[in-house]
Motif scaffolding. Structure first.
Motif, short mmCIF file in Angstrom:
data_model
loop_
_atom_site.label_atom_id
_atom_site.label_comp_id
_atom_site.label_asym_id
_atom_site.label_seq_id
_atom_site.Cartn_x
_atom_site.Cartn_y
_atom_site.Cartn_z
N THR A 52 -8.08 -18.01 -2.05
CA THR A 52 -7.46 -18.01 -3.37
C THR A 52 -7.48 -16.59 -3.92
O THR A 52 -8.45 -15.85 -3.73
N LEU A 53 -6.41 -16.21 -4.59
CA LEU A 53 -6.26 -14.83 -5.05
C LEU A 53 -6.66 -14.65 -6.52
O LEU A 53 -6.81 -13.52 -6.98
N ASP A 54 -6.80 -15.75 -7.25
CA ASP A 54 -7.33 -15.71 -8.62
C ASP A 54 -6.57 -14.78 -9.54
O ASP A 54 -7.16 -14.08 -10.37
N GLY A 55 -5.24 -14.72 -9.36
CA GLY A 55 -4.44 -13.93 -10.27
C GLY A 55 -4.45 -12.44 -10.00
O GLY A 55 -3.85 -11.66 -10.75
N GLN A 56 -5.13 -12.00 -8.93
CA GLN A 56 -5.24 -10.57 -8.63
C GLN A 56 -4.15 -10.08 -7.68
O GLN A 56 -4.05 -8.89 -7.41
N GLY A 57 -3.35 -11.01 -7.12
CA GLY A 57 -2.29 -10.60 -6.21
C GLY A 57 -2.82 -10.19 -4.85
O GLY A 57 -3.99 -10.43 -4.51
N SER B 196 -8.64 3.18 1.97
CA SER B 196 -8.93 4.45 1.29
C SER B 196 -7.71 5.34 1.36
O SER B 196 -6.78 5.11 2.13
N ARG B 197 -7.71 6.40 0.56
CA ARG B 197 -6.56 7.31 0.49
C ARG B 197 -6.69 8.47 1.46
O ARG B 197 -5.86 9.37 1.48
N GLY B 198 -7.71 8.47 2.26
CA GLY B 198 -7.89 9.53 3.25
C GLY B 198 -9.13 9.24 4.06
O GLY B 198 -9.97 8.40 3.69
N ARG C 201 -10.81 -9.15 2.24
CA ARG C 201 -11.17 -9.13 0.81
C ARG C 201 -12.14 -7.98 0.59
O ARG C 201 -13.31 -8.04 1.00
N TYR C 202 -11.65 -6.94 -0.06
CA TYR C 202 -12.43 -5.73 -0.28
C TYR C 202 -12.69 -5.56 -1.79
O TYR C 202 -12.11 -6.27 -2.61
N ALA C 203 -13.53 -4.58 -2.09
CA ALA C 203 -13.77 -4.27 -3.50
C ALA C 203 -12.48 -3.86 -4.19
O ALA C 203 -12.29 -4.09 -5.39
N GLN C 204 -11.55 -3.26 -3.43
CA GLN C 204 -10.27 -2.80 -3.98
C GLN C 204 -9.28 -3.95 -4.18
O GLN C 204 -8.22 -3.76 -4.76
N GLY C 205 -9.57 -5.14 -3.65
CA GLY C 205 -8.67 -6.27 -3.77
C GLY C 205 -8.45 -6.93 -2.41
O GLY C 205 -9.08 -6.57 -1.41
N ALA D 287 0.85 -1.19 0.00
CA ALA D 287 0.00 0.00 0.00
C ALA D 287 0.88 1.24 0.00
O ALA D 287 1.98 1.24 0.57
N GLU D 288 0.41 2.29 -0.63
CA GLU D 288 1.22 3.51 -0.74
C GLU D 288 1.12 4.38 0.50
O GLU D 288 1.99 5.21 0.74
N GLU D 289 0.09 4.19 1.30
CA GLU D 289 -0.09 5.01 2.49
C GLU D 289 -0.98 4.27 3.47
O GLU D 289 -1.69 3.32 3.09
#
Length: 326
Positions: A199-204, A81-83, A221-225, A23-25
């Motif tokens: 299982t990650l199904d190729g989504q990482g 989320s980013r904030g 497991r979220y909508a974002q991955g 994650a970036e933040e």
């Protein structure tokens, strides 16, 4: 082994391993959920923090009814989320079917929903206003005043593990995040309170360190991955003020960073205690934490314990991972 022999398994494909990212933040809603859990966990590291947060506990009562000490509350409450504003908007706009499903999951078995959460599942406006007020109060009381430290700790943690991944590879880095983790082919598994296969199904998977969490990693497991939420090396109460500390001290804490800097040559517990002006018992506690992070090693010579840095430890000091210690 976990109680009952439960094991959590995350099944990777080759494509999944290529899509492991950090994650970036920090995610404010995830950290808020874990802070609510920390209020309820008997973790001694957070004892003083819990006492300081007594004033905030009254205003986050509704969240305490939704989020247990295990932090396994409803997923609609902690979207990455980013904030904070973006995260709160996602919470308040969560699909009704998702909310009902998640509330049924966290209340079963053995936990009866309190009346206001039943209304929450029904979309009651007043219940959602109660939730929004508690989330805002929790952010203000538990996170806002510490956010600079949280962000500094996250940045140092992320930089370190990105460096580890570059020098050691993906598989050792992933296994090193989890106490007792092992690879079984391309499946990463560890003892857990849940007997579950993911299982990650190729989504990482996205790696998200938290300064509030000290238990075994959580998989969400979220909508974002899919996210692997793991405890940062240094929890919030041990993080120094980033304005008054270097990056290594932010990551490890000032005393641990000072000990690591001393161990570019072998030193005894007595030497470290004398030179740093701390108790020998404190040195022992900190060197154990550094050993658990694979930054130092120890060997006994009679009654004397000698400590020295590992190649990883020296690499962290010099910014050149893989350099051998002398």
């Amino acid at each position: 082994m976990a109680k009952g022999g439960a094991v959590l398994r995350v099944c990777f494909t080759a494509e999944d391993l290529l899509q492991v990212t950090f994650a970036e933040e920090p995610a404010p809603m995830v950290e808020l959920t874990l802070a609510i859990a920390a209020l309820q966990r008997p973790d001694p590291i957070f004892a003083l923090w819990r006492r300081r947060m007594t004033h905030a506990q009254r205003s986050v009562g509704p969240l305490l009814e939704l989020i247990p000490a295990t932090a396994k509350g409803p997923l609609f409450l902690d979207p990455p989320s980013r904030g904070f504003g973006d995260g709160l908007e996602q919470v308040l706009s969560a699909p009704a079917a998702f909310v009902r499903t998640e509330l049924r999951r966290v209340h079963a078995p053995g936990r009866r929903p309190v009346p206001w959460t039943r209304l929450l599942a029904d979309g009651d406006r007043k219940a959602w206003q109660t939730l929004e007020h508690a989330v805002r109060a929790g952010h203000q009381g538990l996170l806002a005043g510490s956010w600079d430290r949280i962000r500094a700790g996250f940045d140092a943690e992320r930089a370190w593990h990105v460096q580890l991944m570059a020098s050691q590879g993906i598989r050792p880095t992933l296994a090193g995040l989890i106490r007792g983790a092992r690879w079984n082919g391309t499946t990463l598994e560890w003892d857990s309170g849940d007997d579950l296969e993911i299982t990650l199904d190729g989504q990482g998977i996205t790696l998200l360190p938290s300064v509030f969490w000290t238990g075994q990693p959580l998989v969400g497991r979220y909508a974002q991955g899919t996210y692997l939420i793991y405890p940062a090396v240094t929890p919030l109460p041990l993080l120094d003020d980033p304005a008054a500390a270097n990056a290594l001290a932010v990551l490890l804490g000032r005393t641990r960073a000072a000990i690591l800097e001393q161990l570019t040559r072998p030193r005894t517990t007595t030497h470290l205690a004398r030179d740093l002006g701390v108790a020998k018992s404190s040195v022992s506690e900190h060197t154990k934490a550094l050993r658990d992070a694979h930054l130092v090693t120890a060997h006994r010579d009679g009654k004397t314990v000698w400590h020295s840095c590992t190649p990883l430890g020296l690499g962290l000091l010099t910014g050149t991972p893989g350099t051998a210690c002398s």
